[in-house]
Design a protein around this motif. Structure first.
Motif, PDB file in Angstrom:
ATOM      1  N   LEU A  56     130.919  55.699  44.568  1.00 48.58           N
ATOM      2  CA  LEU A  56     129.994  56.902  44.401  1.00 48.58           C
ATOM      3  C   LEU A  56     130.518  58.029  43.931  1.00 48.58           C
ATOM      4  CD1 LEU A  56     128.072  56.736  47.809  1.00 48.58           C
ATOM      5  CD2 LEU A  56     127.276  55.815  45.646  1.00 48.58           C
TER       6      LEU A  56
ATOM      7  N   PHE B  95     127.288  61.562  50.988  1.00 47.69           N
ATOM      8  CA  PHE B  95     125.728  61.152  50.449  1.00 47.69           C
ATOM      9  C   PHE B  95     125.639  62.670  49.659  1.00 47.69           C
ATOM     10  CE2 PHE B  95     121.407  62.811  51.350  1.00 47.69           C
ATOM     11  CZ  PHE B  95     120.871  62.023  50.452  1.00 47.69           C
TER      12      PHE B  95
ATOM     13  N   SER C  69     127.132  63.050  46.397  1.00 49.57           N
ATOM     14  CA  SER C  69     127.266  62.067  45.483  1.00 49.57           C
ATOM     15  C   SER C  69     125.649  62.580  44.604  1.00 49.57           C
ATOM     16  CB  SER C  69     126.922  60.642  45.966  1.00 49.57           C
ATOM     17  OG  SER C  69     125.499  60.557  46.714  1.00 49.57           O
ATOM     18  N   ASP C  70     125.584  61.775  43.605  1.00 46.20           N
ATOM     19  CA  ASP C  70     124.451  61.948  42.612  1.00 46.20           C
ATOM     20  C   ASP C  70     123.094  61.539  43.473  1.00 46.20           C
ATOM     21  OD1 ASP C  70     126.086  62.923  40.634  1.00 46.20           O
ATOM     22  OD2 ASP C  70     125.920  60.827  39.512  1.00 46.20           O
ATOM     23  N   TYR C  71     123.174  60.785  44.623  1.00 36.98           N
ATOM     24  CA  TYR C  71     122.112  60.621  45.298  1.00 36.98           C
ATOM     25  C   TYR C  71     121.311  61.848  45.895  1.00 36.98           C
ATOM     26  CZ  TYR C  71     122.651  55.568  44.846  1.00 36.98           C
ATOM     27  OH  TYR C  71     122.901  54.249  44.152  1.00 36.98           O
TER      28      TYR C  71
ATOM     29  N   SER D 270     121.287  64.708  44.229  1.00 36.34           N
ATOM     30  CA  SER D 270     121.076  65.633  43.264  1.00 36.34           C
ATOM     31  C   SER D 270     120.193  66.730  43.311  1.00 36.34           C
ATOM     32  CB  SER D 270     120.973  64.835  41.902  1.00 36.34           C
ATOM     33  OG  SER D 270     119.941  64.164  41.738  1.00 36.34           O
TER      34      SER D 270
END
Ligand SMILES: NC(=O)c1ccc[n+]([C@@H]2O[C@H](COP(=O)([O-])OP(=O)(O)OC[C@H]3O[C@@H](n4cnc5c(N)ncnc54)[C@H](O)[C@@H]3O)[C@@H](O)[C@H]2O)c1
Length: 266
Positions: free
Chosen positions: A3, A236, A239-241, A243
């Motif tokens: 990730l 989390f 990460s880009d999740y 964003s």
């Protein structure tokens, strides 16, 4: 692919507990990691664990309550990695003292590490991340203590709770201020997590961990957390999740925040 593949992370407080687990998880997920800590043997240990496992890491010694040391650490991280995409701050302070007995020096020490340390970390990271037009700043706050405080024996932490509240406000203010620079600022609110810092805090009070957990009862529905649980919250948010998540603190506490009045009903 991890990730955080290709990301450059600086974790302050990486020598133990939540910071250590976060540094290791970030490395497992593909990030290069600069591990910063007050104690060089601890940050070195984390960095060595990461490199032994095939990751890339360095160790840096700093006191987060000293502005010039935080600035020098961020500069060193840029030198080593070419930039800083993620900064995580997790140093602990946990002076337990009834409010009326709390000495001014204890108040100042707690705020120096937690509140000023967070300010210095944000101040040092922003120019680097602004130049990159991207970055994530993450701070370990505290779930219940930071929002509601705690006033029941044995956990009496007026200075800790106030400094955690200050951290949360710094997160919210910074999130609004630097969003257009591409910088997100968030917090993770750990519940009671089995780390050296937390266990020592209880030992100093003469309270066994089991007794503390039993006393919490329904107020700690899933029992104590592990450092790795909290590290996943950081992963989390880094990460880009995440964003479009900015300015919030994520409780990672097995439901303790939600059930904070559970003990009254048990
Ligand atoms: N463990 C819990 O139950 C719990 C609960 C809520 C919030 N938190 C928060 O999570 C964070 C991490 O806690 P932990 O339990 O992993 O603590 P820990 O004591 O196990 O680890 C903290 C690390 O920070 C380092 N450190 C301390 N002072 C420093 C300084 N001035 N400059 C640089 N490094 C310094 C320590 O050497 C240590 O390696 C803290 O902010 C704590 O308040 C922890």
């Amino acid at each position: 692919m991890g990730l955080l593949q290709g990301k450059r992370a600086l974790v302050i407080g990486a020598g133990s507990g939540i910071g250590q687990a976060t540094a290791k998880l970030f490395a497992e997920q593909g990030a290069q990691v600069v591990c910063g800590d007050l104690f060089g043997d601890l940050s070195q240990g984390t960095a060595q664990d990461i490199t032994s496992a095939g990751g890339t890491a360095w160790s840096v010694v700093l006191d987060i309550s000293v502005k010039t040391q935080v600035q020098a650490t961020v500069a060193r991280a840029v030198e080593l990695m070419g930039g800083v995409d993620i900064l995580v701050s997790t140093p602990f302070g946990n002076i337990s003292m009834a409010l009326e007995d709390l000495a001014e020096e204890q108040w100042d020490l707690e705020h120096a590490v937690l509140a000023k340390g967070t300010l210095f970390a944000i101040q040092a990271a922003v120019p680097v991340m602004r130049a990159q037009k991207a970055g994530v700043i993450l701070v370990a706050t505290a779930s219940i203590f930071g929002d509601y405080g705690a006033f029941t024996h044995p956990a009496v932490f007026p200075a800790y709770g106030a400094a955690k509240g200050a951290q949360e406000m710094l997160i919210r203010v910074s999130a609004g201020m630097f969003a257009l620079d591409g910088i997100r600022v968030c917090g993770v609110q750990p519940g009671f997590t089995l780390t050296q810092g937390a266990i020592k805090g209880l030992e100093d009070l003469g309270v066994p961990v089991d007794g503390f957990v039993a006393q919490a009862g329904a107020g700690m529905p899933m029992g104590p957390g592990q450092p790795a649980d909290v590290a996943e919250g950081f992963l989390f948010l880094a990460s880009d999740y995440a964003s479009y998540i900015n300015g919030y603190c994520l409780p990672v506490d097995g439901g303790s925040y939600a059930a904070r009045f559970g003990r009254l009903l048990a």
